[in-house]
Write a protein that holds these residues in place. Structure first.
Motif, PDB file in Angstrom:
ATOM      1  N   ASP A 138     -14.909  -0.794  12.105  1.00 57.81           N
ATOM      2  CA  ASP A 138     -15.105   0.513  11.271  1.00 57.81           C
ATOM      3  C   ASP A 138     -16.443   1.371  12.106  1.00 57.81           C
ATOM      4  OD1 ASP A 138     -17.723  -0.906  10.702  1.00 57.81           O
ATOM      5  OD2 ASP A 138     -16.901  -1.589   8.829  1.00 57.81           O
ATOM      6  N   ALA A 139     -16.978   2.454  11.478  1.00 56.59           N
ATOM      7  CA  ALA A 139     -17.956   3.065  12.361  1.00 56.59           C
ATOM      8  C   ALA A 139     -19.327   2.231  12.471  1.00 56.59           C
ATOM      9  CB  ALA A 139     -18.549   4.259  11.385  1.00 56.59           C
ATOM     10  N   GLU A 140     -19.690   1.217  11.925  1.00 53.53           N
ATOM     11  CA  GLU A 140     -20.627   0.473  11.973  1.00 53.53           C
ATOM     12  C   GLU A 140     -20.376  -0.602  13.439  1.00 53.53           C
ATOM     13  OE1 GLU A 140     -22.985  -3.289   9.801  1.00 53.53           O
ATOM     14  OE2 GLU A 140     -22.595  -1.244   8.674  1.00 53.53           O
ATOM     15  N   THR A 141     -19.224  -1.146  13.489  1.00 56.70           N
ATOM     16  CA  THR A 141     -18.938  -2.130  14.439  1.00 56.70           C
ATOM     17  C   THR A 141     -18.455  -1.601  15.806  1.00 56.70           C
ATOM     18  OG1 THR A 141     -17.048  -2.400  13.556  1.00 56.70           O
ATOM     19  CG2 THR A 141     -18.681  -4.062  12.677  1.00 56.70           C
ATOM     20  N   SER A 142     -17.930  -0.093  15.624  1.00 61.38           N
ATOM     21  CA  SER A 142     -17.016   0.518  16.783  1.00 61.38           C
ATOM     22  C   SER A 142     -18.011   0.418  18.259  1.00 61.38           C
ATOM     23  CB  SER A 142     -16.531   1.763  16.322  1.00 61.38           C
ATOM     24  OG  SER A 142     -17.824   2.845  16.204  1.00 61.38           O
ATOM     25  N   VAL A 143     -19.364   0.482  17.916  1.00 57.59           N
ATOM     26  CA  VAL A 143     -20.115   0.571  19.200  1.00 57.59           C
ATOM     27  C   VAL A 143     -19.647  -0.637  20.054  1.00 57.59           C
ATOM     28  CG1 VAL A 143     -22.344   0.449  19.986  1.00 57.59           C
ATOM     29  CG2 VAL A 143     -22.010   1.809  18.142  1.00 57.59           C
ATOM     30  N   ASN A 144     -19.579  -1.893  19.389  1.00 58.25           N
ATOM     31  CA  ASN A 144     -19.250  -3.100  20.079  1.00 58.25           C
ATOM     32  C   ASN A 144     -17.838  -2.926  20.982  1.00 58.25           C
ATOM     33  OD1 ASN A 144     -19.088  -5.831  21.265  1.00 58.25           O
ATOM     34  ND2 ASN A 144     -18.587  -6.482  19.164  1.00 58.25           N
ATOM     35  N   LEU A 145     -16.782  -2.256  20.137  1.00 60.69           N
ATOM     36  CA  LEU A 145     -15.779  -2.060  20.766  1.00 60.69           C
ATOM     37  C   LEU A 145     -15.771  -1.008  21.958  1.00 60.69           C
ATOM     38  CD1 LEU A 145     -12.616  -2.347  20.700  1.00 60.69           C
ATOM     39  CD2 LEU A 145     -12.440  -0.402  19.234  1.00 60.69           C
ATOM     40  N   ARG A 146     -16.449   0.119  21.686  1.00 61.56           N
ATOM     41  CA  ARG A 146     -16.773   0.951  22.820  1.00 61.56           C
ATOM     42  C   ARG A 146     -17.448   0.521  24.130  1.00 61.56           C
ATOM     43  NH1 ARG A 146     -15.189   6.307  21.156  1.00 61.56           N
ATOM     44  NH2 ARG A 146     -15.087   6.439  18.612  1.00 61.56           N
ATOM     45  N   THR A 147     -18.408  -0.435  23.938  1.00 59.63           N
ATOM     46  CA  THR A 147     -19.199  -1.033  25.041  1.00 59.63           C
ATOM     47  C   THR A 147     -18.288  -1.912  25.689  1.00 59.63           C
ATOM     48  OG1 THR A 147     -21.102  -0.947  23.708  1.00 59.63           O
ATOM     49  CG2 THR A 147     -20.808  -2.509  25.660  1.00 59.63           C
ATOM     50  N   THR A 148     -17.313  -2.680  25.209  1.00 59.82           N
ATOM     51  CA  THR A 148     -16.485  -3.540  25.574  1.00 59.82           C
ATOM     52  C   THR A 148     -15.383  -2.964  26.444  1.00 59.82           C
ATOM     53  OG1 THR A 148     -16.898  -5.159  23.888  1.00 59.82           O
ATOM     54  CG2 THR A 148     -14.660  -5.569  25.341  1.00 59.82           C
ATOM     55  N   LEU A 149     -14.861  -1.937  25.746  1.00 59.21           N
ATOM     56  CA  LEU A 149     -13.812  -0.956  26.424  1.00 59.21           C
ATOM     57  C   LEU A 149     -14.305  -0.471  27.789  1.00 59.21           C
ATOM     58  CD1 LEU A 149     -11.730   0.603  23.461  1.00 59.21           C
ATOM     59  CD2 LEU A 149     -10.872  -1.039  24.971  1.00 59.21           C
ATOM     60  N   ALA A 150     -15.513   0.227  27.656  1.00 61.01           N
ATOM     61  CA  ALA A 150     -16.154   0.733  28.723  1.00 61.01           C
ATOM     62  C   ALA A 150     -16.288  -0.148  30.044  1.00 61.01           C
ATOM     63  CB  ALA A 150     -17.363   1.383  28.188  1.00 61.01           C
ATOM     64  N   ASP A 151     -16.455  -1.434  29.609  1.00 64.18           N
ATOM     65  CA  ASP A 151     -16.532  -2.292  30.635  1.00 64.18           C
ATOM     66  C   ASP A 151     -15.007  -2.552  31.366  1.00 64.18           C
ATOM     67  OD1 ASP A 151     -19.178  -2.876  30.327  1.00 64.18           O
ATOM     68  OD2 ASP A 151     -18.860  -4.736  29.263  1.00 64.18           O
ATOM     69  N   LEU A 152     -13.917  -2.764  30.587  1.00 65.06           N
ATOM     70  CA  LEU A 152     -12.751  -2.952  31.114  1.00 65.06           C
ATOM     71  C   LEU A 152     -12.257  -1.647  31.750  1.00 65.06           C
ATOM     72  CD1 LEU A 152     -11.176  -4.303  27.965  1.00 65.06           C
ATOM     73  CD2 LEU A 152     -11.746  -5.629  30.134  1.00 65.06           C
ATOM     74  N   LEU A 153     -12.695  -0.284  31.279  1.00 63.87           N
ATOM     75  CA  LEU A 153     -12.471   0.928  32.074  1.00 63.87           C
ATOM     76  C   LEU A 153     -12.790   0.951  33.458  1.00 63.87           C
ATOM     77  CD1 LEU A 153     -12.386   3.463  29.074  1.00 63.87           C
ATOM     78  CD2 LEU A 153     -10.571   2.471  30.111  1.00 63.87           C
ATOM     79  N   GLU A 154     -13.873  -0.094  33.876  1.00 61.95           N
ATOM     80  CA  GLU A 154     -14.427   0.217  35.126  1.00 61.95           C
ATOM     81  C   GLU A 154     -13.559  -0.558  36.095  1.00 61.95           C
ATOM     82  OE1 GLU A 154     -17.340   1.510  36.302  1.00 61.95           O
ATOM     83  OE2 GLU A 154     -17.231   2.176  34.435  1.00 61.95           O
ATOM     84  N   ARG A 155     -12.482  -1.283  35.806  1.00 59.89           N
ATOM     85  CA  ARG A 155     -11.270  -1.961  36.600  1.00 59.89           C
ATOM     86  C   ARG A 155     -10.512  -0.777  37.316  1.00 59.89           C
ATOM     87  NH1 ARG A 155      -9.285  -7.272  33.776  1.00 59.89           N
ATOM     88  NH2 ARG A 155     -11.651  -8.167  33.094  1.00 59.89           N
ATOM     89  N   PRO A 156     -10.185  -1.068  38.560  1.00 58.05           N
ATOM     90  CA  PRO A 156      -9.481   0.073  39.562  1.00 58.05           C
ATOM     91  C   PRO A 156      -8.284   0.841  38.536  1.00 58.05           C
ATOM     92  CG  PRO A 156      -9.980  -1.686  40.433  1.00 58.05           C
ATOM     93  CD  PRO A 156     -10.493  -2.123  39.354  1.00 58.05           C
ATOM     94  N   VAL A 157      -7.240  -0.396  38.117  1.00 61.32           N
ATOM     95  CA  VAL A 157      -6.226  -0.049  37.277  1.00 61.32           C
ATOM     96  C   VAL A 157      -6.278  -0.553  35.896  1.00 61.32           C
ATOM     97  CG1 VAL A 157      -3.494   0.324  37.046  1.00 61.32           C
ATOM     98  CG2 VAL A 157      -5.032   0.601  39.312  1.00 61.32           C
ATOM     99  N   PRO A 158      -6.804   0.062  34.782  1.00 60.85           N
ATOM    100  CA  PRO A 158      -7.028  -0.976  33.733  1.00 60.85           C
ATOM    101  C   PRO A 158      -5.626  -1.148  33.031  1.00 60.85           C
ATOM    102  CG  PRO A 158      -8.332   1.040  33.694  1.00 60.85           C
ATOM    103  CD  PRO A 158      -7.417   1.164  34.708  1.00 60.85           C
ATOM    104  N   ARG A 159      -5.156  -2.300  32.693  1.00 59.09           N
ATOM    105  CA  ARG A 159      -4.150  -2.976  31.966  1.00 59.09           C
ATOM    106  C   ARG A 159      -4.777  -3.687  30.926  1.00 59.09           C
ATOM    107  NH1 ARG A 159      -2.583  -3.297  37.798  1.00 59.09           N
ATOM    108  NH2 ARG A 159      -0.912  -1.541  38.086  1.00 59.09           N
ATOM    109  N   ILE A 160      -4.646  -3.451  29.768  1.00 59.44           N
ATOM    110  CA  ILE A 160      -5.320  -4.030  28.512  1.00 59.44           C
ATOM    111  C   ILE A 160      -4.216  -4.280  27.383  1.00 59.44           C
ATOM    112  CG2 ILE A 160      -7.050  -3.828  26.696  1.00 59.44           C
ATOM    113  CD1 ILE A 160      -8.667  -1.779  28.819  1.00 59.44           C
TER     114      ILE A 160
END
Length: 113
Positions: free
Chosen positions: A22-44
């Protein structure tokens, strides 16, 4: 909400979500996704097996990430969604935007095609 990542192949990350997104916990998701988006070709693959709830803020994090992933030639798919989440994704039209698989292994297998 708890988010953990495992690599099932060198080029596919599985993002396991547990609890309520939810709005309160989405920061954790955004942080984790940002790390995964650093991969050259993200496949998630997002494992929704243990995710009990998701609101619009959580959905927007996936939509924003998908735009970046697609631009880099990668993909993001969902697996293991409970009936509530499947209905939510269908209702807001995201079932046409994201591939949804019954199990994580199905999503990984589809990536090999």
């Amino acid at each position: 909400m708890k988010a953990t990542v495992t690599d099932h192949r060198c080029d596919v990350a599985v993002l396991h979500l547990k609890g309520e997104l939810d709005a309160e916990t989405s920061v954790n998701l955004r942080t984790t996704l940002a790390d995964l988006l650093e991969r050259p070709v993200p496949r998630i693959v997002v494992d929704l097996t243990e995710l009990k709830f998701c609101d619009s803020v959580g959905l927007s994090a996936f939509i924003t990430s998908k735009q970046v992933i697609t631009a880099r030639g990668g993909w993001l798919s969902f697996a293991g969604a409970n009936p509530f989440l499947v209905r939510l994704l269908e209702t807001v039209g995201l079932s046409k935007y994201f591939a949804i698989f019954p199990e994580v292994d199905d999503a990984i297998a589809a990536a090999q095609l």
